[in-house]
Enzyme design. Sequence first.
Site, PDB file in Angstrom:
ATOM      1  N   ALA A  88       0.872  -1.108  -0.087  1.00 32.27           N
ATOM      2  CA  ALA A  88      -0.015   0.024  -0.016  1.00 32.27           C
ATOM      3  C   ALA A  88       1.139   1.273   0.231  1.00 32.27           C
ATOM      4  CB  ALA A  88      -0.845   0.043   1.429  1.00 32.27           C
ATOM      5  N   CYS A 133      -3.720   1.776   8.834  1.00 33.10           N
ATOM      6  CA  CYS A 133      -4.615   0.701   8.841  1.00 33.10           C
ATOM      7  C   CYS A 133      -5.139   0.340  10.202  1.00 33.10           C
ATOM      8  CB  CYS A 133      -4.148  -0.421   8.307  1.00 33.10           C
ATOM      9  SG  CYS A 133      -2.559  -0.815   8.888  1.00 33.10           S
ATOM     10  N   ASN A 173       0.974   3.878   2.280  1.00 33.31           N
ATOM     11  CA  ASN A 173       1.189   4.728   3.410  1.00 33.31           C
ATOM     12  C   ASN A 173       2.396   4.598   4.258  1.00 33.31           C
ATOM     13  OD1 ASN A 173       0.375   2.078   4.031  1.00 33.31           O
ATOM     14  ND2 ASN A 173      -0.955   2.813   5.648  1.00 33.31           N
ATOM     15  N   GLU A 211       2.394 -10.371  10.494  1.00 33.37           N
ATOM     16  CA  GLU A 211       3.740  -9.847  10.144  1.00 33.37           C
ATOM     17  C   GLU A 211       4.383  -9.707  11.592  1.00 33.37           C
ATOM     18  OE1 GLU A 211       2.727  -6.767   7.207  1.00 33.37           O
ATOM     19  OE2 GLU A 211       3.898  -8.289   5.821  1.00 33.37           O
ATOM     20  N   GLU A 229      -2.720  -8.423   4.849  1.00 33.91           N
ATOM     21  CA  GLU A 229      -2.821  -7.184   5.985  1.00 33.91           C
ATOM     22  C   GLU A 229      -3.782  -6.183   5.382  1.00 33.91           C
ATOM     23  OE1 GLU A 229      -1.740  -7.491   8.858  1.00 33.91           O
ATOM     24  OE2 GLU A 229      -0.031  -8.796   8.807  1.00 33.91           O
ATOM     25  N   LYS A 284       6.017  -5.592  -5.507  1.00 34.84           N
ATOM     26  CA  LYS A 284       5.483  -4.320  -6.269  1.00 34.84           C
ATOM     27  C   LYS A 284       4.846  -3.200  -5.353  1.00 34.84           C
ATOM     28  CE  LYS A 284       1.336  -3.422  -7.667  1.00 34.84           C
ATOM     29  NZ  LYS A 284       1.135  -1.942  -7.435  1.00 34.84           N
ATOM     30  N   SER A 309      -6.274  -2.873   0.629  1.00 35.86           N
ATOM     31  CA  SER A 309      -7.810  -2.716   1.108  1.00 35.86           C
ATOM     32  C   SER A 309      -8.348  -4.159   1.189  1.00 35.86           C
ATOM     33  CB  SER A 309      -8.448  -1.590   0.327  1.00 35.86           C
ATOM     34  OG  SER A 309      -8.369  -2.259  -1.092  1.00 35.86           O
TER      35      SER A 309
HETATM   36  P1  NDP Z   1      -5.289  -1.038  -2.481  1.00 35.10           P
HETATM   37  O1  NDP Z   1      -5.858  -2.111  -2.002  1.00 35.10           O
HETATM   38  O2  NDP Z   1      -6.075  -0.024  -3.429  1.00 35.10           O
HETATM   39  O3  NDP Z   1      -4.066  -1.355  -3.167  1.00 35.10           O
HETATM   40  C1  NDP Z   1      -2.892  -2.094  -2.329  1.00 35.10           C
HETATM   41  C2  NDP Z   1      -1.968  -2.923  -3.531  1.00 35.10           C
HETATM   42  O4  NDP Z   1      -2.492  -3.813  -4.294  1.00 35.10           O
HETATM   43  C3  NDP Z   1      -1.382  -1.777  -4.791  1.00 35.10           C
HETATM   44  O5  NDP Z   1      -0.101  -1.970  -4.668  1.00 35.10           O
HETATM   45  C4  NDP Z   1      -2.248  -1.932  -5.767  1.00 35.10           C
HETATM   46  O6  NDP Z   1      -1.697  -1.632  -6.790  1.00 35.10           O
HETATM   47  C5  NDP Z   1      -2.339  -3.519  -5.609  1.00 35.10           C
HETATM   48  N1  NDP Z   1      -3.510  -4.197  -6.287  1.00 35.10           N
HETATM   49  C6  NDP Z   1      -4.639  -3.643  -6.620  1.00 35.10           C
HETATM   50  N2  NDP Z   1      -5.495  -4.559  -7.312  1.00 35.10           N
HETATM   51  C7  NDP Z   1      -4.861  -5.481  -7.163  1.00 35.10           C
HETATM   52  C8  NDP Z   1      -4.946  -7.108  -7.845  1.00 35.10           C
HETATM   53  N3  NDP Z   1      -6.186  -7.100  -8.550  1.00 35.10           N
HETATM   54  N4  NDP Z   1      -4.044  -8.006  -7.889  1.00 35.10           N
HETATM   55  C9  NDP Z   1      -2.821  -7.730  -7.427  1.00 35.10           C
HETATM   56  N5  NDP Z   1      -2.694  -6.326  -6.671  1.00 35.10           N
HETATM   57  C10 NDP Z   1      -3.459  -5.215  -6.533  1.00 35.10           C
HETATM   58  O7  NDP Z   1      -4.989  -0.025  -1.209  1.00 35.10           O
HETATM   59  P2  NDP Z   1      -4.183   1.288  -1.291  1.00 35.10           P
HETATM   60  O8  NDP Z   1      -2.893   1.196  -1.604  1.00 35.10           O
HETATM   61  O9  NDP Z   1      -5.236   2.404  -1.634  1.00 35.10           O
HETATM   62  O10 NDP Z   1      -3.820   1.241   0.466  1.00 35.10           O
HETATM   63  C11 NDP Z   1      -4.996   1.667   1.365  1.00 35.10           C
HETATM   64  C12 NDP Z   1      -5.382   0.618   2.068  1.00 35.10           C
HETATM   65  O11 NDP Z   1      -4.486  -0.413   2.553  1.00 35.10           O
HETATM   66  C13 NDP Z   1      -6.413   0.513   3.023  1.00 35.10           C
HETATM   67  O12 NDP Z   1      -7.740   0.155   2.971  1.00 35.10           O
HETATM   68  C14 NDP Z   1      -5.546   0.295   4.416  1.00 35.10           C
HETATM   69  O13 NDP Z   1      -6.582  -0.226   5.485  1.00 35.10           O
HETATM   70  C15 NDP Z   1      -4.762  -0.859   3.852  1.00 35.10           C
HETATM   71  N6  NDP Z   1      -3.525  -0.973   4.564  1.00 35.10           N
HETATM   72  C16 NDP Z   1      -3.562  -2.153   5.522  1.00 35.10           C
HETATM   73  C17 NDP Z   1      -2.453  -2.210   6.314  1.00 35.10           C
HETATM   74  C18 NDP Z   1      -2.234  -3.280   7.152  1.00 35.10           C
HETATM   75  O14 NDP Z   1      -1.304  -3.733   7.509  1.00 35.10           O
HETATM   76  N7  NDP Z   1      -3.251  -4.026   7.842  1.00 35.10           N
HETATM   77  C19 NDP Z   1      -1.411  -1.044   6.271  1.00 35.10           C
HETATM   78  C20 NDP Z   1      -1.491  -0.253   5.429  1.00 35.10           C
HETATM   79  C21 NDP Z   1      -2.721  -0.283   4.548  1.00 35.10           C
HETATM   80  P3  NDP Z   1      -2.118  -0.143  -7.383  1.00 35.10           P
HETATM   81  O15 NDP Z   1      -2.770   0.696  -6.147  1.00 35.10           O
HETATM   82  O16 NDP Z   1      -0.777   0.405  -7.572  1.00 35.10           O
HETATM   83  O17 NDP Z   1      -2.924  -0.137  -8.599  1.00 35.10           O
END
Ligand code: NDP
Length: 485
Positions: free
Chosen positions: A152, A285, A154, A459, A251, A177, A230
Site C-alpha cells: 500500500a 490501517c 502509506n 507480520e 494485511e 510491487k 484494502s
Molecule cells: P489497495 O488495496 O488499493 O492496493 C494495495 C496494493 O495492491 C497496491 O499496490 C495495488 O496496486 C495492488 N493491487 C490492486 N489491485 C490488485 C490486484 N487485482 N491484484 C494484485 N494487486 C493489486 O490499497 P491502497 O494502496 O489504496 O492502500 C490503502 C489500503 O490499505 C487501506 O484500505 C488500508 O486499510 C490498507 N492498509 C492495510 C495495512 C495493514 O497492515 N493491515 C497497512 C496499510 C494499509 P495499485 O494501487 O498500484 O494499482
Amino acid sequence: MTYETQPKASHYVNGAYLEDKKGEVIKVIYPATGEVIAKVHAATPPVIDAALEAATKAQKVWAAMTGRERGRILTDAARLMRERNRELSELETYDTGKPLQETLVADATSGADALEYFGGIAGSLTGEHIQLGEDWVYTIREPLGVCVGIGAWNYPTQIACWKSAPALACGNAMVFKPSETTPLCALKVAEMLTEAGAPPGLFNVLQGMGEVGSRLVTDPRVAKVSLTGSVPTGRKVYAAAAVEMKHVTMELGGKSPLIVFDDADLDNAVSGAINGNFYSSGQVCSNGTRVFVQRGIKGAFLARLAERLKDAVIGDPMDEATNFGPMVSARQMEIVEGYIEKGVAEGARLVAGGKRLDRDGFFLAPTVFADVKDEMTIAREEIFGPVMAVLDFKNEAEVITRANDTAFGLSAGVFTRDISRAHRVIGQLKAGSCFINSYNDAPVEAPFGGVKASGVGRENSKAAIEHYSQLKSVYVRMGDVEAAF
Ligand code: NDP
C-alpha cells in the site's frame, strides 16, 4: 528541490536498475505541493518475466547458504539503512507527504528493525526432533520459494522491509510491487540489500498498477503472496492465489475501536486518540477511528482534545517542526472529503476541522466528529484519513458488543486505570493487535495483523516465520517394516 527524487530506472531486477520505457508512465507527485517529482514506467510482461526468473535463480543460491550467512547480509542492510536514515526519510516524505518529523523515526528505522530482527534469528531457524519409541521423526523448516510482496502507499519503506525481512531470513526470494502512488522507496531497499551482499535477483522491485500485481499473483513460479492493502483488493488477491493453493498473508483495513473509560488518565487517552487518528494524517490501517468515550468523561475528553488540536503544526513536511502533513494524493483527499460530507449529512456533530486548507498540496485539517452513532457511515467504513469519530457509551458490556459490531478486526485499544477491567475488555474484543493504555505501537518483536475481514496471517515477530516457511516431516524407522501381506 535539492533532493534527487528521480530514480536511476523504474525497476530493480537481478541486482541492478532496469528500465523499459514501453510500460505505462506513472507520475510521482509530491503531496505537499502537487508537483511531479519523478516518472517511472509500469512493468511490461518481459520485465515481470525477468524478475521472476532472476528471483527463481537467486532463491536456490540463497537457500543453500547457512541461516547465519543470510542473517549477516540482512543485518548489514539494516546498518546501511540506519546510516542513511535522513536521506531515506526525506525520500519517504517526498513519496508519501508524511512529515519528516515522523519519517525520521518511523519508516527506514522500522524497516531496519525488521531486517535486524529477522537477520538475528535467521541462524536459529530449525525443525524439531520427535522421538517415537525407537523410531523418530525430524522436521526440516524449508523456504517456500519465490514470494511476491504487494504494498500500500502509506508506509512504502516499512512495508517492503516487513515483507522481505522474514521472507529472506527463511531462504525465500522476493519480487515486490510498491503501490503506484509511492514507487520510490522500495528501490532504495533493493539497492541496500545488494550493497550488503544479497545475490542478484534476491529482492526485485517492479512498478505498476494492480494489473502487474495480478500477473505476479497468478504466475506459477510464485509460492506465496503477501499483500498490504484494502479489503476489496485482499479478496481479489486471496481468491487468485487460492487457484494454485499459494500461501498468503493479508494485511488489510480496519475500523478499530478505542475505548476510553471514565477512570482513564485523560491526557494519555487523548494522546492515544491523537496517535490513533492523526499520525500520518490518519492513513494508518490500525487506527482507532471509533473512539468510544464513557459518558462521565465525554465533556472533559472533547475539551482537552480541542486544546491539544491547537498544537497541530500543519505545513511543509520537510520542516521538522511540522507534525501534520498532507494526504497522499488528491484522490485520497477527495475520498475523505466525501466521508466528511456524509458525516455531516447523517447528523454527526462536526467539532473540529472538516475542510481543506487553503494552500497547495492535499491538506485536510484534522477532523473530529462527536455524537456519532454506530449506524452512521463514518462509524462503519474505513475512511483512511484524519477523521476521528467520537461515540458515547454507558457501560462495559454495551461497549464491548458495539466495538465488536464490525466486519473488521485489525486493532483495539482500552484506556482505564482499572487493570482487571483492561484485561477483561481486551480479552473480549475481536481484534488481532490490541493496546492497553496506549495506541498504535508496532515493535517488530510483536505479531501484527488482523482477524475477520482485516486479514490472514501475521507480520513481524517469530509468528512471521510460520508464514514464510513450511515444515517437511521425515519419519525414520529403525526396525523392520510390517506389512499386511
Ligand atoms: P489497495 O488495496 O488499493 O492496493 C494495495 C496494493 O495492491 C497496491 O499496490 C495495488 O496496486 C495492488 N493491487 C490492486 N489491485 C490488485 C490486484 N487485482 N491484484 C494484485 N494487486 C493489486 O490499497 P491502497 O494502496 O489504496 O492502500 C490503502 C489500503 O490499505 C487501506 O484500505 C488500508 O486499510 C490498507 N492498509 C492495510 C495495512 C495493514 O497492515 N493491515 C497497512 C496499510 C494499509 P495499485 O494501487 O498500484 O494499482
